[in-house]
Design an enzyme around this catalytic site. Structure first.
Site, PDB file in Angstrom:
ATOM      1  N   GLU A   5       7.695 -27.172  41.984  1.00 54.57           N
ATOM      2  CA  GLU A   5       6.428 -26.723  41.423  1.00 54.57           C
ATOM      3  C   GLU A   5       6.121 -27.295  40.046  1.00 54.57           C
ATOM      4  OE1 GLU A   5       5.292 -22.567  41.767  1.00 54.57           O
ATOM      5  OE2 GLU A   5       6.623 -22.345  43.489  1.00 54.57           O
ATOM      6  N   ARG A  13      11.471 -14.388  38.206  1.00 52.41           N
ATOM      7  CA  ARG A  13      10.545 -13.474  38.888  1.00 52.41           C
ATOM      8  C   ARG A  13      11.307 -12.819  40.033  1.00 52.41           C
ATOM      9  NH1 ARG A  13       7.156 -17.911  37.785  1.00 52.41           N
ATOM     10  NH2 ARG A  13       5.651 -17.415  36.150  1.00 52.41           N
ATOM     11  N   GLU A  33       5.391 -16.088  46.638  1.00 55.18           N
ATOM     12  CA  GLU A  33       4.374 -17.058  46.225  1.00 55.18           C
ATOM     13  C   GLU A  33       4.861 -18.483  46.494  1.00 55.18           C
ATOM     14  OE1 GLU A  33       0.434 -16.993  44.956  1.00 55.18           O
ATOM     15  OE2 GLU A  33       1.810 -15.286  45.081  1.00 55.18           O
ATOM     16  N   HIS A  67      17.039 -13.549  46.100  1.00 55.77           N
ATOM     17  CA  HIS A  67      17.691 -14.112  44.923  1.00 55.77           C
ATOM     18  C   HIS A  67      18.203 -12.983  44.041  1.00 55.77           C
ATOM     19  CE1 HIS A  67      13.258 -14.312  44.800  1.00 55.77           C
ATOM     20  NE2 HIS A  67      13.365 -13.718  43.650  1.00 55.77           N
ATOM     21  N   ASP A  95      10.393 -17.251  45.983  1.00 56.60           N
ATOM     22  CA  ASP A  95       9.770 -15.940  46.128  1.00 56.60           C
ATOM     23  C   ASP A  95       8.604 -16.049  47.100  1.00 56.60           C
ATOM     24  OD1 ASP A  95       7.861 -17.273  44.646  1.00 56.60           O
ATOM     25  OD2 ASP A  95       8.059 -16.024  42.857  1.00 56.60           O
ATOM     26  N   ASP A 115       9.336 -22.377  44.338  1.00 52.62           N
ATOM     27  CA  ASP A 115      10.069 -21.224  43.796  1.00 52.62           C
ATOM     28  C   ASP A 115      10.546 -20.266  44.888  1.00 52.62           C
ATOM     29  OD1 ASP A 115       9.762 -22.196  41.276  1.00 52.62           O
ATOM     30  OD2 ASP A 115       8.170 -20.830  40.675  1.00 52.62           O
ATOM     31  N   TYR A 161      16.386 -17.440  38.395  1.00 51.43           N
ATOM     32  CA  TYR A 161      14.943 -17.306  38.579  1.00 51.43           C
ATOM     33  C   TYR A 161      14.441 -16.006  37.964  1.00 51.43           C
ATOM     34  CZ  TYR A 161      10.392 -17.734  40.782  1.00 51.43           C
ATOM     35  OH  TYR A 161       9.041 -17.854  41.004  1.00 51.43           O
TER      36      TYR A 161
END
Length: 701
Positions: free
Chosen positions: A8, A301, A85, A345, A83, A81, A299
């Site tokens: 990203e 988030r 999103e 995660h 997650d 990433d 990570y």
């Protein structure tokens, strides 16, 4: 073979490329490449809520280049990433690049280290469509609610307003709290506080009156207080009982997104946006002297409290080496995540627990160091032994009155040798240690006073306490809290006073309208249930189209009814009067909001139709011509400062004007990065001085 890896961010791409080496081309998507176009609803309601995605404006050429790279590559890895999103971004990329959705081309990196990247690349999987659908459901619902509801409140209150699935609940919490504060009636109460010593010790300790004749005392006025003080005048103060005990104090878990934001706000006075920026940089990778470029934290988030056994072992070894084996619990401590969390995660932790904050301080920015120190200390402390405290509670008799005092001493400091979570504002800390006391000891009274108090209203929300409340009530997700708070401030629904959120008249009007006409939209319980139901899509337990239909039907009917009920009705806000005088009729001009933002208008309309741009004046003077320095905005909304005499004077600066003047030449001082005030007259003066630290509670240190 040539392999294309898509991540990203450019920083992450550069660092991952360094770990993968030859044969790999690592490129950054710069976030989403496809989304619902903003110019229209982009959801076909009558076609099972089918989204009409399009390549984001300005990314068309990038997508074409990416498609060429994918065609020429032997294999494509989607490494966005880890997650919900990120999963959706990978799905959009796979669609645009015509990749097989069943192919195992999805890789995730919990940490940007050699180990983390190698492990991620060794375990590819196919795209998790359930996660993608969960993201789509939220995106589509947010679009439907925003696009249907925002025009309604804009029409009924003023142009350019917005409402949202989570932001409207957050705003309601702030407005409701303000109403509680206004309705609060302070109640007077008194305490009687004494200071004692126990000869021959000279140490003084405090105690407060507690009861009379075995019943708890409630002192409501000065007369009662004075009566009690007079009755105590000739009394002896004898230790009636001493109760000793031991209590354990356990460490808090490692950080998740929301708790990191809360602690950084309390301890560092960082806004959530600032916290997450530094955390993102630490995750994506920093060039560390002696180590190289490496991601320093996992990570950022996440709402999971899980940590890997490798990280646990490394942290345990650091504790043994630094503090000794007694600081490590005999039984490892595991923290349980709350509710439905994305457990793919870990919690936020240092990627290399043996790398201490101070050992790499010179390689980090100030913000990076502070956030890394928080994350590192919290993680290491979470693995350490409990703190043991010896407690003591003393009752002191004075005739038929009882005073009480309590305190503690630390028997074993445990994790507190490294870290303790900071407390919310207004919360009392632990009591201080007491001197050695025994039953029957006669104490020496040093002082005794009646003190007046008043009950206090509930505190306004801060970013930390609002985040905590949203999280506790299951509203929104930690990764969205930054956007929520920044949106309600940007929309001028709330303003910041120090750390506190204060609702504006506009924010209160929006909340009242939604409470009256769209109660579900601002209902905490309803929004929390919606969040829980949306989480069920993650695991494949619910169909995302059915879920959208359920909540859209709940939303559409009351909205259509509200439009009918309020046909022809407009809510009028109090207009803000300024010091600017209308040169045509002499009235004080007012601030209005039009299609292109705020402007000044004469309140004498329609007799006087005078308008002019709204200019925010600073207290600084132009160093070139002496004119007023005013705030201006770029097309992107970024503030800069220029002379009011433009175009006759071209003075412009990005630096913040201050109220202070140069002691050498008398010109206004400006503030530049690094917290330094300087005189802009660099040729003849060049005066600079550091900015003094603000008091606790301000945004900057």
């Amino acid at each position: 073979m040539s392999k294309l890896v898509i991540v990203e961010s450019p920083a992450k791409a550069k660092n991952i490329k360094g770990y993968l080496g030859k044969g790999y081309d690592v490129v950054a998507s710069m976030g989403h490449v496809r989304d619902l176009p903003a110019a229209r609803l982009s959801v076909e309601i009558d076609n099972n809520f089918a989204p009409k995605y399009a390549v984001i404006k300005g990314k068309e050429n990038f997508v074409k280049d990416l498609q060429k790279k994918a065609e020429n590559a032997d294999y494509v890895y989607l490494a966005t990433d880890p997650d919900r999103e990120g999963e959706a971004i990978s799905w959009h990329l796979a669609t645009l690049l015509d990749l097989d959705m069943n192919e195992k081309n999805r890789v995730t990196f919990n940490e940007i280290t050699k180990h983390g990247v190698t492990e991620g690349m060794s375990t590819p999987r196919s795209i998790d469509i359930d996660l993608v659908d969960a993201q789509q459901a939220r995106r589509i619902l947010d679009r439907l609610i925003g696009y249907k509801l925002s025009p309604f409140i804009s029409q009924k209150i003023r142009r350019g307003l917005s409402a949202g699935r989570v932001q409207s609940v957050a705003l309601r919490l702030i407005v409701d709290r303000e109403e509680e504060i206004r309705a609060f009636v302070p109640q007077e109460y008194w305490s009687i506080d004494a200071k004692f010593s126990n000869p021959p010790s000279k140490k003084v300790f405090s105690a407060a009156i507690y009861s009379k004749d075995g019943k708890k005392l409630k002192i409501t006025n000065k007369e009662q207080s004075d009566t009690i003080l007079s009755e105590l005048e000739n009394e002896s103060y004898i230790v009636k009982s001493v109760k000793k005990g031991t209590r354990k104090k356990s460490p808090t878990p490692p950080f998740i997104t929301s708790t990191l934001q809360q602690e950084a706000s309390r301890r560092l006075s960082f806004q959530a946006k600032r916290t997450m920026k530094a955390a993102q940089e630490l995750y994506e990778g920093v060039d560390v002297a002696g180590i190289g470029t490496v991601g320093l934290i996992t990570y950022m988030r996440t709402d999971s409290l899980r940590i890997s056994e490798d990280a646990r072992n490394a942290g345990n070894q650091y504790i043994i080496d630094t503090y000794g084996e007694k600081y490590l619990p005999k039984t490892p401590r595991y923290f349980k995540s709350k509710g439905n969390v994305q457990d793919g995660h870990e919690a936020i932790r240092p990627s290399m627990p043996n790398v201490t904050p101070d050992s790499i301080k010179s390689s980090l920015t100030n913000d990076q160091y502070k956030i890394y120190k928080l994350v590192w200390e919290r993680f290491i402390a979470s693995l350490m032994e409990n703190c043991l405290q010896e407690t003591v509670k003393v009752e002191i008799s004075a005739g038929n009155y009882i005073f009480t005092a309590s305190g503690y001493t630390v028997k074993f400091d445990g994790f507190t040798a490294l870290y303790e979570e900071s407390k919310d504002e207004g919360k009392d800390g632990d009591t201080a240690p007491l001197p050695e006391l025994s039953q029957g000891d006669e104490l020496r009274l040093k002082s005794i006073l009646g003190n007046q108090h008043f009950t206090q209203p509930p505190a306004r929300y801060t970013e930390a306490s609002l985040t905590k409340t949203l999280e506790e009530n299951g509203v929104g997700r930690p990764s969205t809290y930054v956007t929520i708070t920044s949106t309600i401030v940007a929309r001028e629904y709330v303003k910041r006073e120090g750390k506190q959120f204060v609702p504006t008249e506009l924010g209160e009007a929006v909340t009242k309208l939604l409470k009256d006409k769209m109660p579900n939209i601002v209902n905490v319980t309803y929004t929390s249930k919606m969040e829980d139901d949306l989480d069920k899509i993650d695991s494949g337990d619910e169909n995302y189209i059915d879920m959208i239909r359920l909540y859209y039907n709940d939303f559409e009917a009351p909205l259509e009814q509200a439009k009918k009920d309020m046909q022809g009705i407009k809510i009028k806000l109090k207009e803000e009067e300024t010091d600017e005088i209308c040169e045509k009729c002499g009235k004080n001009m007012i601030i209005k909001v039009g299609r292109f933002g705020k402007f000044l208008a004469c309140p004498g309309y329609p007799e006087c139709k005078n308008t002019k741009p709204l200019v925010y004046k600073t207290k600084a003077k132009c160093p070139d011509c002496g004119g007023e320095v005013i705030e201006k905005k770029t097309k992107r909304g970024t503030s800069f400062y220029g002379c009011s005499n433009y175009p006759n004077c071209n003075f412009m600066t990005w630096d913040l004007p201050s109220d202070e003047v140069c002691p050498k030449c008398g010109k206004s001082l400006f503030r530049k990065k690094g917290n330094v005030l300087y005189c802009p007259d660099t040729e003849g003066c060049g005066f600079t001085k550091p900015v003094l630290k603000k008091k606790k509670g301000s945004e900057e240190e």
